[in-house]
Design a protein around this motif. Structure first.
Motif, PDB file in Angstrom:
ATOM      1  N   ARG A  73    -100.571  28.607-102.036  1.00 38.52           N
ATOM      2  CA  ARG A  73     -99.621  28.601-100.906  1.00 38.52           C
ATOM      3  C   ARG A  73     -98.256  29.085-101.389  1.00 38.52           C
ATOM      4  O   ARG A  73     -97.550  29.801-100.675  1.00 38.52           O
ATOM      5  CB  ARG A  73     -99.549  27.210-100.284  1.00 38.52           C
ATOM      6  CG  ARG A  73    -100.888  26.769 -99.702  1.00 38.52           C
ATOM      7  CD  ARG A  73    -100.780  25.746 -98.604  1.00 38.52           C
ATOM      8  NE  ARG A  73    -102.099  25.390 -98.113  1.00 38.52           N
ATOM      9  CZ  ARG A  73    -102.786  26.091 -97.222  1.00 38.52           C
ATOM     10  NH1 ARG A  73    -102.256  27.169 -96.677  1.00 38.52           N
ATOM     11  NH2 ARG A  73    -103.997  25.720 -96.854  1.00 38.52           N
ATOM     12  N   ALA A  74     -97.894  28.684-102.597  1.00 42.52           N
ATOM     13  CA  ALA A  74     -96.619  29.154-103.171  1.00 42.52           C
ATOM     14  C   ALA A  74     -96.648  30.670-103.347  1.00 42.52           C
ATOM     15  O   ALA A  74     -95.684  31.369-103.015  1.00 42.52           O
ATOM     16  CB  ALA A  74     -96.387  28.477-104.517  1.00 42.52           C
TER      17      ALA A  74
ATOM     18  N   GLN B 152     -93.156  23.582-102.257  1.00 44.19           N
ATOM     19  CA  GLN B 152     -92.714  22.247-101.824  1.00 44.19           C
ATOM     20  C   GLN B 152     -93.064  22.008-100.354  1.00 44.19           C
ATOM     21  O   GLN B 152     -93.519  20.931 -99.980  1.00 44.19           O
ATOM     22  CB  GLN B 152     -91.216  22.091-102.086  1.00 44.19           C
ATOM     23  CG  GLN B 152     -90.972  21.865-103.581  1.00 44.19           C
ATOM     24  CD  GLN B 152     -89.510  21.886-103.971  1.00 44.19           C
ATOM     25  OE1 GLN B 152     -88.672  22.436-103.253  1.00 44.19           O
ATOM     26  NE2 GLN B 152     -89.205  21.309-105.108  1.00 44.19           N
ATOM     27  N   ARG B 153     -92.877  23.056 -99.552  1.00 42.52           N
ATOM     28  CA  ARG B 153     -93.219  22.920 -98.124  1.00 42.52           C
ATOM     29  C   ARG B 153     -94.724  22.687 -97.971  1.00 42.52           C
ATOM     30  O   ARG B 153     -95.164  21.849 -97.192  1.00 42.52           O
ATOM     31  CB  ARG B 153     -92.790  24.164 -97.347  1.00 42.52           C
ATOM     32  CG  ARG B 153     -91.318  24.146 -96.946  1.00 42.52           C
ATOM     33  CD  ARG B 153     -91.038  25.174 -95.853  1.00 42.52           C
ATOM     34  NE  ARG B 153     -91.563  26.491 -96.168  1.00 42.52           N
ATOM     35  CZ  ARG B 153     -90.906  27.418 -96.860  1.00 42.52           C
ATOM     36  NH1 ARG B 153     -89.681  27.186 -97.281  1.00 42.52           N
ATOM     37  NH2 ARG B 153     -91.455  28.587 -97.121  1.00 42.52           N
ATOM     38  N   ALA B 154     -95.513  23.424 -98.738  1.00 34.32           N
ATOM     39  CA  ALA B 154     -96.974  23.323 -98.619  1.00 34.32           C
ATOM     40  C   ALA B 154     -97.457  21.934 -99.031  1.00 34.32           C
ATOM     41  O   ALA B 154     -98.301  21.326 -98.358  1.00 34.32           O
ATOM     42  CB  ALA B 154     -97.642  24.391 -99.477  1.00 34.32           C
TER      43      ALA B 154
ATOM     44  N   ASP C  86     -89.855  26.980-103.093  1.00 32.68           N
ATOM     45  CA  ASP C  86     -89.662  26.412-101.741  1.00 32.68           C
ATOM     46  C   ASP C  86     -90.988  26.384-100.989  1.00 32.68           C
ATOM     47  O   ASP C  86     -91.328  25.384-100.343  1.00 32.68           O
ATOM     48  CB  ASP C  86     -88.664  27.266-100.925  1.00 32.68           C
ATOM     49  CG  ASP C  86     -87.254  27.151-101.481  1.00 32.68           C
ATOM     50  OD1 ASP C  86     -87.018  26.238-102.294  1.00 32.68           O
ATOM     51  OD2 ASP C  86     -86.407  27.993-101.113  1.00 32.68           O
ATOM     52  N   ALA C  87     -91.737  27.472-101.086  1.00 26.83           N
ATOM     53  CA  ALA C  87     -93.017  27.550-100.368  1.00 26.83           C
ATOM     54  C   ALA C  87     -93.982  26.477-100.890  1.00 26.83           C
ATOM     55  O   ALA C  87     -94.709  25.848-100.112  1.00 26.83           O
ATOM     56  CB  ALA C  87     -93.627  28.941-100.522  1.00 26.83           C
TER      57      ALA C  87
ATOM     58  N   ALA D 151     -95.661  19.157 -99.044  1.00 24.99           N
ATOM     59  CA  ALA D 151     -95.180  18.182 -98.053  1.00 24.99           C
ATOM     60  C   ALA D 151     -96.056  18.198 -96.803  1.00 24.99           C
ATOM     61  O   ALA D 151     -96.265  17.172 -96.159  1.00 24.99           O
ATOM     62  CB  ALA D 151     -93.723  18.486 -97.687  1.00 24.99           C
ATOM     63  N   ALA D 152     -96.592  19.374 -96.486  1.00 19.81           N
ATOM     64  CA  ALA D 152     -97.432  19.489 -95.286  1.00 19.81           C
ATOM     65  C   ALA D 152     -98.889  19.109 -95.580  1.00 19.81           C
ATOM     66  O   ALA D 152     -99.752  19.225 -94.700  1.00 19.81           O
ATOM     67  CB  ALA D 152     -97.353  20.908 -94.728  1.00 19.81           C
TER      68      ALA D 152
END
Ligand SMILES: Cc1ncc(COP(=O)(O)O)c(C=O)c1O
Length: 389
Positions: free
Chosen positions: A275-276, A57-59, A54-55, A61-62
């Protein structure tokens, strides 16, 4: 006439992984319809924990996909340093942590920092093969010291002292070890640290399997030698092999030079992976990997007695990682042939000892317990039937 570039001599001295050949043969049998139990694979079967995915994917995407400092994200360096305090009870300043592209890059950086041409790094045979190859690529001499069950398949202070020479630069210890899964006992690690220091050498400790410790509390060599280079990774304990992320804890005075090497060799460790990895230290991720550590321990506790009962020699109980290094002299004096026969005859893929050195390599195989208990039971049943023939 075909003209071929002359290759550097060192290339010929770097052996391929025989386990890859086992894997290719196993996949070919599977393609032909055979069922194979894979015990040759050296990575966890568990998926990367969901909070880490999740981390990532968020990173992504950002837009967090650009180079970082060669030393890694400051917040990740701080999180790794804090992990040493909370998990291993040793204080580590974040400035001493260097995030790397896997512990592979960590080992390469440390060897590049320390080894001049023809200088020796002492290491155990059997041991993880890439380490000696890194020394060789740098024109140094990996000096393999045969180790046996008597010392838990690990170097000792005495062995180091007996094998030290004027060209020796340092000592590499992997604890827990690949392929043996054995750990250097605390008192011996303290003696090793003391001896290497007294000899004027540098201690490097590969602790990539330290999180996967099954008997007693895991102890980092930093507890005995604050001046050691500690190499570790997100690959195994955090189930992140393909993310290519590891780290070094280095003496502070060497960080600048390691940074210089990292900048030049690969610029920075992979950013999305960093980041993950920040999510590795969340309580929910630590709970997941702890549960998996217990699952690995249960597998070991099933596998080792079952193999012993079949006649495999396992004189030292492996205490970490996910490997069992077994003596096959009851069945064969040629581990490569034995692995081929077991693959073809029993449908169980193993790694021959020759992947890990020369010392009694033909007498040993490595089992990986990176499969679930039902598959382990199936492997034992197949081996029993095969060996009875
Ligand atoms: C003892 C040891 N050190 C280092 C490595 C390298 O792992 P990574 O580069 O994925 O951190 C491995 C991989 O199997 C290993 O077994």
């Amino acid at each position: 006439m075909e003209t071929r570039a002359r290759l550097a001599a060192r290339v010929a001295e770097i052996a391929p992984f025989h386990v890859m050949e086992v894997q290719t043969a196993a996949r070919a049998l599977e393609a032909a319809g055979r069922s194979i139990v894979h015990m040759e694979i050296g990575e966890p079967d568990f998926p990367t924990p969901a909070p880490v995915i999740d981390a990532a994917q968020r990173a992504i995407a950002a837009g967090g996909v650009y180079y970082t400092s060669a030393l890694g994200l400051p917040e990740l360096r701080a999180a790794i340093a804090a992990h040493y305090a909370t998990h291993y009870g040793v204080p580590v300043a974040p400035e001493r942590v260097i995030v790397t592209a896997g512990s592979s890059a960590a080992l390469l950086l440390v060897m590049a920092l320390l080894v001049n041409r023809d200088e020796r790094i002492l290491l155990a045979d059997p041991g993880y093969p890439c380490t000696r190859h890194f020394v060789r690529v740098l024109e140094g001499e990996p000096y393999a010291i045969p180790v046996s069950a008597d010392s838990g398949y690990q170097l000792t202070a005495q062995l180091i002292e007996q094998n030290w020479s004027p060209s020796s630069r340092g000592v590499l210890v992997a604890s827990p070890s690949n392929p043996t899964g054995t750990t250097v006992p605390r008192a011996e690690m303290a003696r090793i640290a003391h001896t290497v220091r007294a000899l004027g050498g540098q201690l490097i400790v590969d602790e990539i399997y330290l999180g996967l410790t099954y008997d007693g509390e895991p102890v980092s060599a930093l507890a005995f030698d604050d001046d050691a280079f500690i190499v570790s990774s997100f690959s195994k304990y955090f189930n992140m092999t393909g993310w290519r992320l590891g780290w070094i804890v280095a003496p502070e005075r060497h960080v600048r030079d390691l940074e210089k090497l990292a900048q030049n060799l690969y610029i920075s460790p992979p950013t999305p992976s960093q980041r993950a990895a920040l999510a590795c230290f969340l309580p929910e991720t630590l709970a997941i990997v702890e549960e998996r550590r217990l699952a690995f321990r249960a597998r070991r506790d099933f596998l080792v007695p079952a193999l012993r009962e079949l006649g495999f020699g396992i004189p030292v109980m492996p205490s970490g990682g996910f490997f069992v290094y077994a003596d096959i002299t009851k069945f064969s004096d040629d581990s490569e042939r034995f692995c081929r026969e077991v693959l073809e005859g029993a449908g169980v893929a193993l790694t021959p000892g020759i992947d890990f050195g020369r010392h009694r390599a033909a007498d040993h195989v490595r089992f990986s317990y990176t499969i679930g208990e039902p598959q382990l039971a199936e492997a034992i049943a197949r081996l029993r039937a095969f060996l009875r023939r």
